[in-house]
Enzyme design. Structure first.
Site, PDB file in Angstrom:
ATOM      1  N   ASN A 120       0.882  -1.175   0.000  1.00  0.00           N
ATOM      2  CA  ASN A 120       0.000   0.000   0.000  1.00  0.00           C
ATOM      3  C   ASN A 120       0.917   1.221   0.000  1.00  0.00           C
ATOM      4  O   ASN A 120       1.405   1.644   1.031  1.00  0.00           O
ATOM      5  CB  ASN A 120      -0.890  -0.043   1.242  1.00  0.00           C
ATOM      6  CG  ASN A 120      -2.027   0.945   1.231  1.00  0.00           C
ATOM      7  OD1 ASN A 120      -2.645   1.179   2.272  1.00  0.00           O
ATOM      8  ND2 ASN A 120      -2.340   1.556   0.101  1.00  0.00           N
ATOM      9  N   ASN A 137     -14.910   1.844   1.683  1.00  0.00           N
ATOM     10  CA  ASN A 137     -13.888   0.839   1.415  1.00  0.00           C
ATOM     11  C   ASN A 137     -14.573  -0.520   1.575  1.00  0.00           C
ATOM     12  O   ASN A 137     -15.140  -0.802   2.641  1.00  0.00           O
ATOM     13  CB  ASN A 137     -12.727   0.937   2.402  1.00  0.00           C
ATOM     14  CG  ASN A 137     -11.991   2.250   2.303  1.00  0.00           C
ATOM     15  OD1 ASN A 137     -12.017   2.905   1.266  1.00  0.00           O
ATOM     16  ND2 ASN A 137     -11.338   2.659   3.375  1.00  0.00           N
ATOM     17  N   ARG A 143     -12.088   3.482  -1.550  1.00  0.00           N
ATOM     18  CA  ARG A 143     -12.664   4.676  -2.158  1.00  0.00           C
ATOM     19  C   ARG A 143     -11.526   5.627  -2.538  1.00  0.00           C
ATOM     20  O   ARG A 143     -10.607   5.860  -1.769  1.00  0.00           O
ATOM     21  CB  ARG A 143     -13.641   5.372  -1.202  1.00  0.00           C
ATOM     22  CG  ARG A 143     -13.035   5.847   0.105  1.00  0.00           C
ATOM     23  CD  ARG A 143     -14.022   6.619   0.948  1.00  0.00           C
ATOM     24  NE  ARG A 143     -13.371   7.097   2.171  1.00  0.00           N
ATOM     25  CZ  ARG A 143     -13.949   7.896   3.056  1.00  0.00           C
ATOM     26  NH1 ARG A 143     -15.185   8.313   2.873  1.00  0.00           N
ATOM     27  NH2 ARG A 143     -13.287   8.300   4.133  1.00  0.00           N
ATOM     28  N   CYS A 192      -5.245   6.142   7.392  1.00  0.00           N
ATOM     29  CA  CYS A 192      -4.698   4.997   6.658  1.00  0.00           C
ATOM     30  C   CYS A 192      -3.732   4.272   7.580  1.00  0.00           C
ATOM     31  O   CYS A 192      -2.717   4.839   7.990  1.00  0.00           O
ATOM     32  CB  CYS A 192      -3.999   5.458   5.387  1.00  0.00           C
ATOM     33  SG  CYS A 192      -3.202   4.102   4.484  1.00  0.00           S
ATOM     34  N   GLY A 193      -4.064   3.028   7.899  1.00  0.00           N
ATOM     35  CA  GLY A 193      -3.243   2.268   8.831  1.00  0.00           C
ATOM     36  C   GLY A 193      -1.866   1.934   8.307  1.00  0.00           C
ATOM     37  O   GLY A 193      -0.890   1.896   9.064  1.00  0.00           O
ATOM     38  N   ASN A 194      -1.740   1.682   7.006  1.00  0.00           N
ATOM     39  CA  ASN A 194      -0.420   1.406   6.435  1.00  0.00           C
ATOM     40  C   ASN A 194       0.420   2.672   6.344  1.00  0.00           C
ATOM     41  O   ASN A 194       1.624   2.667   6.603  1.00  0.00           O
ATOM     42  CB  ASN A 194      -0.575   0.765   5.058  1.00  0.00           C
ATOM     43  CG  ASN A 194      -1.129  -0.643   5.146  1.00  0.00           C
ATOM     44  OD1 ASN A 194      -0.695  -1.446   5.959  1.00  0.00           O
ATOM     45  ND2 ASN A 194      -2.111  -0.947   4.311  1.00  0.00           N
ATOM     46  N   CYS A 246      -4.746  -2.717   2.955  1.00  0.00           N
ATOM     47  CA  CYS A 246      -5.466  -1.623   3.618  1.00  0.00           C
ATOM     48  C   CYS A 246      -5.462  -1.915   5.108  1.00  0.00           C
ATOM     49  O   CYS A 246      -6.061  -2.906   5.548  1.00  0.00           O
ATOM     50  CB  CYS A 246      -6.891  -1.504   3.085  1.00  0.00           C
ATOM     51  SG  CYS A 246      -7.895  -0.246   3.931  1.00  0.00           S
ATOM     52  N   GLY A 247      -4.792  -1.086   5.883  1.00  0.00           N
ATOM     53  CA  GLY A 247      -4.668  -1.322   7.325  1.00  0.00           C
ATOM     54  C   GLY A 247      -5.983  -1.189   8.058  1.00  0.00           C
ATOM     55  O   GLY A 247      -6.357  -2.049   8.863  1.00  0.00           O
ATOM     56  N   ASN A 304     -12.572   5.602   8.833  1.00  0.00           N
ATOM     57  CA  ASN A 304     -13.198   5.782   7.532  1.00  0.00           C
ATOM     58  C   ASN A 304     -14.187   4.630   7.332  1.00  0.00           C
ATOM     59  O   ASN A 304     -14.116   3.617   8.027  1.00  0.00           O
ATOM     60  CB  ASN A 304     -12.160   5.855   6.398  1.00  0.00           C
ATOM     61  CG  ASN A 304     -11.047   4.854   6.555  1.00  0.00           C
ATOM     62  OD1 ASN A 304     -11.233   3.803   7.152  1.00  0.00           O
ATOM     63  ND2 ASN A 304      -9.882   5.144   6.026  1.00  0.00           N
TER      64      ASN A 304
END
Length: 279
Positions: A13, A195, A214, A73-75, A222-223, A162
């Site tokens: 990611n 998402n 999204r 965003c976790g990553n 996706c984290g 999110n």
């Protein structure tokens, strides 16, 4: 105008990171669309600005490949922590980062003089439909039957900063995610987009997941989506609470634990390359 950048990724990611502690980035939404193009730009799932913060070590602002601004965003946040540690801005094993979804705490994983990953306190999931948001009745949307793109699905919806929609399926590798993701985005159920995670249960502590994000389309990882998948699996009785669950993604694996009060996500953070962008 030339701006230095760092290309980093967590399980594939990938984002283009700009140090806004030193530089000003003009028109970030337009820049995200320009630079994220994998043929005519640098290539990535978007751009991330590492900005000053009065309440944390830094503030993360992220823009998706289509120019829309995301909340979390976790990553990406693991990569922000790596940049802060490796650059000497915050040489601590515990780093806080301000996001549009609140302040997140990272426990950095260190090898030698470099950060190689982190465990992130992602906060608790949000289940109330109006807070996700998803246009469905009730106190929670867990295993709720809906019709999307002419087909029936059972969906679980929650927010990890999110909006997420989790769909459990017997197999996920052969799915046409471009088409499926578009169907969910256009379903009218999600006023702010969504998402969508398509999840295959491999065992009580192992999931396989593909995700359509999204603003970016299918991404390798996706984290927040991995966290959503584990929370949904726990809610459905497919995984146990407070147990480490490995989520296999196309770009690698993340470990998620849905604890009594919060969700913890652990994964790598890696530099791909550095360079200078003409903006």
């Amino acid at each position: 105008m030339q701006l230095p950048f760092v290309k980093m990724h967590g399980c594939g990611n990938d984002y283009i990171y700009f140090d806004c502690l030193k530089h000003t980035v003009p028109k970030p939404a337009s820049l995200a669309k320009q630079l994220s193009d994998r043929h005519f730009g640098i290539g990535g799932d978007g751009i991330v600005l590492i900005c000053p913060s009065s309440v944390a070590a830094a503030r993360m602002r992220m823009y998706n490949a289509d120019g829309s601004e995301g909340k979390m965003c976790g990553n990406a946040i693991r990569c922000v922590g790596k940049y802060l540690y490796d650059s000497g801005y915050c040489k601590k094993r515990q780093i806080t980062v301000e996001t549009a979804s609140g302040i997140k705490t990272l426990q950095m994983q260190i090898a030698g003089s470099r950060a190689v990953g982190a465990t992130v306190d992602m906060g608790p999931p949000v289940w109330r439909p109006e807070q996700i948001p998803v246009d469905l009745p009730g106190a929670r949307v867990v295993g709720t039957p809906v019709k999307v793109g002419g087909r029936r699905y059972e969906i679980t919806c929650l927010s990890m900063g999110n909006p997420h929609c989790v769909v459990f399926l017997p197999a996920v590798e052969q799915l046409d995610l471009v088409s499926l993701g578009r169907d969910f985005e256009r379903s009218g159920l999600f006023p702010q987009g969504v998402n969508t995670e398509f999840v295959q249960v491999l065992g009580p502590d192992q999931l396989r997941m593909r995700v359509h994000e999204r603003g970016s389309g299918e991404t390798l990882a996706c984290g927040t989506g991995a966290c959503a998948a584990v929370c949904a699996a726990v809610a459905a009785g497919l995984c146990a609470r407070n147990t480490e669950v490995q989520v296999q993604l196309r770009g690698g694996a993340l470990t998620v634990r849905y604890a009594p009060e919060t969700v913890y996500m652990t994964g790598p953070a890696e530099v791909a390359f550095t360079g200078t962008a003409e903006v």
